[in-house]
Design an enzyme around this catalytic site. Structure first.
Site, PDB file in Angstrom:
ATOM      1  N   GLY A  12       0.815  -1.078   0.218  1.00  0.00           N
ATOM      2  CA  GLY A  12      -0.007  -0.011   0.024  1.00  0.00           C
ATOM      3  C   GLY A  12       0.751   1.219   0.000  1.00  0.00           C
ATOM      4  O   GLY A  12       2.162   1.188  -0.184  1.00  0.00           O
ATOM      5  N   THR A 126      -4.383   6.012  12.865  1.00  0.00           N
ATOM      6  CA  THR A 126      -4.863   7.435  12.467  1.00  0.00           C
ATOM      7  C   THR A 126      -5.484   8.525  13.259  1.00  0.00           C
ATOM      8  O   THR A 126      -5.850   7.943  14.427  1.00  0.00           O
ATOM      9  CB  THR A 126      -5.979   7.161  11.118  1.00  0.00           C
ATOM     10  OG1 THR A 126      -6.525   8.274  11.036  1.00  0.00           O
ATOM     11  CG2 THR A 126      -6.991   6.274  11.654  1.00  0.00           C
ATOM     12  N   ASP A 127      -5.178   9.709  13.055  1.00  0.00           N
ATOM     13  CA  ASP A 127      -5.700  10.560  13.937  1.00  0.00           C
ATOM     14  C   ASP A 127      -7.245  11.032  13.909  1.00  0.00           C
ATOM     15  O   ASP A 127      -7.953  11.543  14.690  1.00  0.00           O
ATOM     16  CB  ASP A 127      -4.970  12.004  13.639  1.00  0.00           C
ATOM     17  CG  ASP A 127      -5.433  12.641  12.160  1.00  0.00           C
ATOM     18  OD1 ASP A 127      -6.050  11.821  11.449  1.00  0.00           O
ATOM     19  OD2 ASP A 127      -4.933  13.854  11.986  1.00  0.00           O
ATOM     20  N   GLU A 128      -7.663  10.124  13.068  1.00  0.00           N
ATOM     21  CA  GLU A 128      -9.244  10.093  12.643  1.00  0.00           C
ATOM     22  C   GLU A 128     -10.077   9.367  13.946  1.00  0.00           C
ATOM     23  O   GLU A 128     -11.158   9.540  14.179  1.00  0.00           O
ATOM     24  CB  GLU A 128      -9.669   9.365  11.286  1.00  0.00           C
ATOM     25  CG  GLU A 128      -9.042  10.226  10.202  1.00  0.00           C
ATOM     26  CD  GLU A 128      -9.445  10.141   8.988  1.00  0.00           C
ATOM     27  OE1 GLU A 128     -10.783   9.686   8.773  1.00  0.00           O
ATOM     28  OE2 GLU A 128      -8.678  10.202   8.083  1.00  0.00           O
ATOM     29  N   TYR A 150     -15.051   3.879   9.093  1.00  0.00           N
ATOM     30  CA  TYR A 150     -13.398   3.730   8.924  1.00  0.00           C
ATOM     31  C   TYR A 150     -12.925   3.917  10.203  1.00  0.00           C
ATOM     32  O   TYR A 150     -12.180   3.251  10.694  1.00  0.00           O
ATOM     33  CB  TYR A 150     -13.072   4.490   7.826  1.00  0.00           C
ATOM     34  CG  TYR A 150     -11.398   4.814   7.877  1.00  0.00           C
ATOM     35  CD1 TYR A 150     -10.488   3.923   7.683  1.00  0.00           C
ATOM     36  CD2 TYR A 150     -11.046   6.050   8.171  1.00  0.00           C
ATOM     37  CE1 TYR A 150      -9.261   3.795   8.000  1.00  0.00           C
ATOM     38  CE2 TYR A 150      -9.621   6.373   8.300  1.00  0.00           C
ATOM     39  CZ  TYR A 150      -8.735   5.121   8.197  1.00  0.00           C
ATOM     40  OH  TYR A 150      -7.410   5.506   8.670  1.00  0.00           O
ATOM     41  N   LYS A 154     -10.712   1.520  12.900  1.00  0.00           N
ATOM     42  CA  LYS A 154      -9.525   1.593  13.396  1.00  0.00           C
ATOM     43  C   LYS A 154      -9.263   1.787  14.754  1.00  0.00           C
ATOM     44  O   LYS A 154      -8.444   1.583  15.374  1.00  0.00           O
ATOM     45  CB  LYS A 154      -8.721   3.001  12.659  1.00  0.00           C
ATOM     46  CG  LYS A 154      -8.413   2.817  11.237  1.00  0.00           C
ATOM     47  CD  LYS A 154      -7.308   1.599  10.811  1.00  0.00           C
ATOM     48  CE  LYS A 154      -6.244   1.905  11.368  1.00  0.00           C
ATOM     49  NZ  LYS A 154      -5.157   0.912  10.930  1.00  0.00           N
ATOM     50  N   ARG A 214      -7.494  19.586   7.209  1.00  0.00           N
ATOM     51  CA  ARG A 214      -6.768  18.247   7.693  1.00  0.00           C
ATOM     52  C   ARG A 214      -5.393  18.738   8.052  1.00  0.00           C
ATOM     53  O   ARG A 214      -4.930  19.634   7.283  1.00  0.00           O
ATOM     54  CB  ARG A 214      -6.662  17.429   6.327  1.00  0.00           C
ATOM     55  CG  ARG A 214      -8.256  16.812   6.145  1.00  0.00           C
ATOM     56  CD  ARG A 214      -8.715  15.961   6.913  1.00  0.00           C
ATOM     57  NE  ARG A 214     -10.077  15.290   6.732  1.00  0.00           N
ATOM     58  CZ  ARG A 214     -11.093  15.808   7.264  1.00  0.00           C
ATOM     59  NH1 ARG A 214     -11.079  17.016   8.018  1.00  0.00           N
ATOM     60  NH2 ARG A 214     -12.314  15.197   7.049  1.00  0.00           N
ATOM     61  N   PRO A 275     -21.420  12.435   4.092  1.00  0.00           N
ATOM     62  CA  PRO A 275     -22.326  12.263   5.332  1.00  0.00           C
ATOM     63  C   PRO A 275     -21.334  12.183   6.658  1.00  0.00           C
ATOM     64  O   PRO A 275     -20.226  11.440   6.499  1.00  0.00           O
ATOM     65  CB  PRO A 275     -22.961  10.816   4.999  1.00  0.00           C
ATOM     66  CG  PRO A 275     -23.023  10.612   3.712  1.00  0.00           C
ATOM     67  CD  PRO A 275     -21.524  11.309   2.991  1.00  0.00           C
TER      68      PRO A 275
HETATM   69  P1  TYD Z   1      -9.485  11.976   2.156  1.00  0.00           P
HETATM   70  O1  TYD Z   1      -8.361  12.122   1.351  1.00  0.00           O
HETATM   71  O2  TYD Z   1     -10.649  10.954   1.703  1.00  0.00           O
HETATM   72  O3  TYD Z   1      -8.989  11.718   3.495  1.00  0.00           O
HETATM   73  P2  TYD Z   1      -9.913  11.824   5.132  1.00  0.00           P
HETATM   74  O4  TYD Z   1     -11.226  11.673   4.698  1.00  0.00           O
HETATM   75  O5  TYD Z   1      -9.457  10.519   5.559  1.00  0.00           O
HETATM   76  O6  TYD Z   1      -9.416  12.979   5.745  1.00  0.00           O
HETATM   77  O7  TYD Z   1     -10.330  13.498   2.350  1.00  0.00           O
HETATM   78  C1  TYD Z   1      -9.505  14.660   2.852  1.00  0.00           C
HETATM   79  C2  TYD Z   1     -10.523  15.670   2.843  1.00  0.00           C
HETATM   80  O8  TYD Z   1     -10.885  16.158   1.357  1.00  0.00           O
HETATM   81  C3  TYD Z   1     -11.756  15.219   3.612  1.00  0.00           C
HETATM   82  O9  TYD Z   1     -12.170  16.417   4.223  1.00  0.00           O
HETATM   83  C4  TYD Z   1     -12.918  14.928   2.298  1.00  0.00           C
HETATM   84  C5  TYD Z   1     -12.276  15.866   1.185  1.00  0.00           C
HETATM   85  N1  TYD Z   1     -12.527  15.347  -0.142  1.00  0.00           N
HETATM   86  C6  TYD Z   1     -13.094  16.443  -1.050  1.00  0.00           C
HETATM   87  O10 TYD Z   1     -13.554  17.308  -1.043  1.00  0.00           O
HETATM   88  N2  TYD Z   1     -13.772  15.532  -2.437  1.00  0.00           N
HETATM   89  C7  TYD Z   1     -13.046  14.309  -2.610  1.00  0.00           C
HETATM   90  O11 TYD Z   1     -12.989  13.926  -3.781  1.00  0.00           O
HETATM   91  C8  TYD Z   1     -12.414  13.533  -1.481  1.00  0.00           C
HETATM   92  C9  TYD Z   1     -11.799  12.185  -1.867  1.00  0.00           C
HETATM   93  C10 TYD Z   1     -12.052  14.101  -0.476  1.00  0.00           C
END
Ligand code: TYD
Length: 338
Positions: A12, A126-128, A150, A154, A214, A275
């Site tokens: 990965g 993950t920090d999530e 998700y 985790k 983020r 969501p």
């Molecule tokens: P992502 O890379 O899926 O990581 P995570 O949800 O684990 O933080 O998304 C990062 C941020 O970007 C998240 O706030 C959702 C947003 N995002 C979009 O706005 N459009 C997209 O198509 C995707 C994949 C993410």
């Protein structure tokens, strides 16, 4: 004397970057890469090290105790668990796969740690798991409050890891990384999806108002952090690993548009929000810093370099996007983009 580390999920994104780093910087370590080769496990991620005599590959699923035992037939000192389902949007479409790999798979590995003479088990998390953080920075001792299938999976894995440490005195540690970017990231995540779409002259789907925050860490800093904690961390401890680069999705989108020479009006589609979308993640990394780890990469330069990598490595991502990814893209985005 050489030592063998079993790295799960090493085909990965973060796992492959970690293996490349270890082979380069730890001459006495042999790597056994145990990977199920699901959609995101790509042999091309490690093509450059596949003939290294210190590297071996074993195809297997961490939920399969028999396969894990077979891989552990030779003496292994350490296990680093990268194997996970990791994409929030996919977890909303199909939560079960996440529970299986991220919780049951972690449990199978923890059982193997008990049976075999494994002296160190590091869980990559993950920090999530801290959930939405309206202000301030999550510390490792903060309660877990995951809000997506998700992050809940985790968190379930993390709790199993700590429970095995408490109950069976298993030699466990956990790292919790922030949003990671860099080469070899499957183009379903924000940065590689947006960069590759823009390079293809396609629009990018920005969820909601784009003001979600983020904290971005370059994969090399993240991999170095995991290695540092593996070598210097204390058992039964959790360590946050963040990049220290908080950005809104709107800011990231603006930077990527500029680097790819595209305009907001023509290339950004504002679509319905995810969501349960977490607005902000932010972690306090003082504990890892006290052990001597800090991220090194400058965000602007590293993001620029990352865009350059995708620009120059179309042979890596174009087959992915035209293959099974195209079906996922249709399911996830067709309605949103209509
Ligand atoms: P992502 O890379 O899926 O990581 P995570 O949800 O684990 O933080 O998304 C990062 C941020 O970007 C998240 O706030 C959702 C947003 N995002 C979009 O706005 N459009 C997209 O198509 C995707 C994949 C993410």
């Amino acid at each position: 004397m050489s030592r063998t580390w079993l790295v799960t999920g090493g085909l990965g994104f973060i796992g492959s970057n970690f293996i490349r780093l270890v082979l380069k910087e730890r001459a006495d370590v042999r790597i056994l890469n145990f990977d199920a080769m699901t959609y995101a496990g790509n042999p091309a991620n490690l093509a450059d090290v596949s003939s290294d005599p210190r590297y071996r590959f074993f195809k297997g699923d961490i939920c399969d105790a028999k396969a894990v035992d077979e891989a552990l037939a030779e003496p292994v000192e350490t296990i680093v668990n990268f194997a996970a389902e990791s994409h929030v949007d996919r977890s909303i479409l199909d939560p079960e796969a996440f529970l299986r790999t991220d919780i049951l798979g972690t449990h199978v590995l923890l059982e193997a740690v008990r049976r075999k003479n494994i002296t160190r088990f590091l869980q990559v998390s993950t920090d999530e798991v801290y959930g939405h953080v309206p202000e301030g920075h999550s510390k490792e001792t903060d309660p877990l409050a995951p809000r997506s299938p998700y992050s809940a999976s985790k968190a379930g894995g993390d709790l199993q890891v700590l429970a095995y440490g408490s109950t069976y005195k298993s030699p466990v540690l956990i790292t919790r990384g922030s949003n990671t970017y860099g080469p070899y990231q499957y183009p379903e995540k924000l940065i590689p999806l947006f960069v590759t779409n823009l390079l293809e002259d396609k629009p990018v789907p920005l969820y909601g108002d784009g003001l979600q925050v983020r904290d971005w860490i370059h994969v090399e800093d993240h991999a170095r952090g995991i290695l540092h904690i593996l070598e210097h961390g204390h058992e039964m401890n959790v360590y946050n690993l963040g990049g220290g680069n908080p950005r809104t999705n709107l800011e990231i989108t603006g930077l990527l548009l500029a680097q790819c020479g595209r305009a907001f009006d023509t290339h950004v589609r504002r679509v319905a929000d995810r969501p349960g979308h977490d607005r902000r993640y932010s972690i306090d990394c003082g504990k890892a810093a006290a052990l001597g780890w800090v991220p090194r990469r400058d965000f602007a330069a590293a993001l620029n370099e990352t865009v350059g990598w995708y620009r120059n490595n179309g042979q890596w991502w174009r087959p992915i996007k035209s293959g099974a990814f195209a079906d996922y893209f249709k399911i996830q985005y067709a309605e949103l983009l209509r």
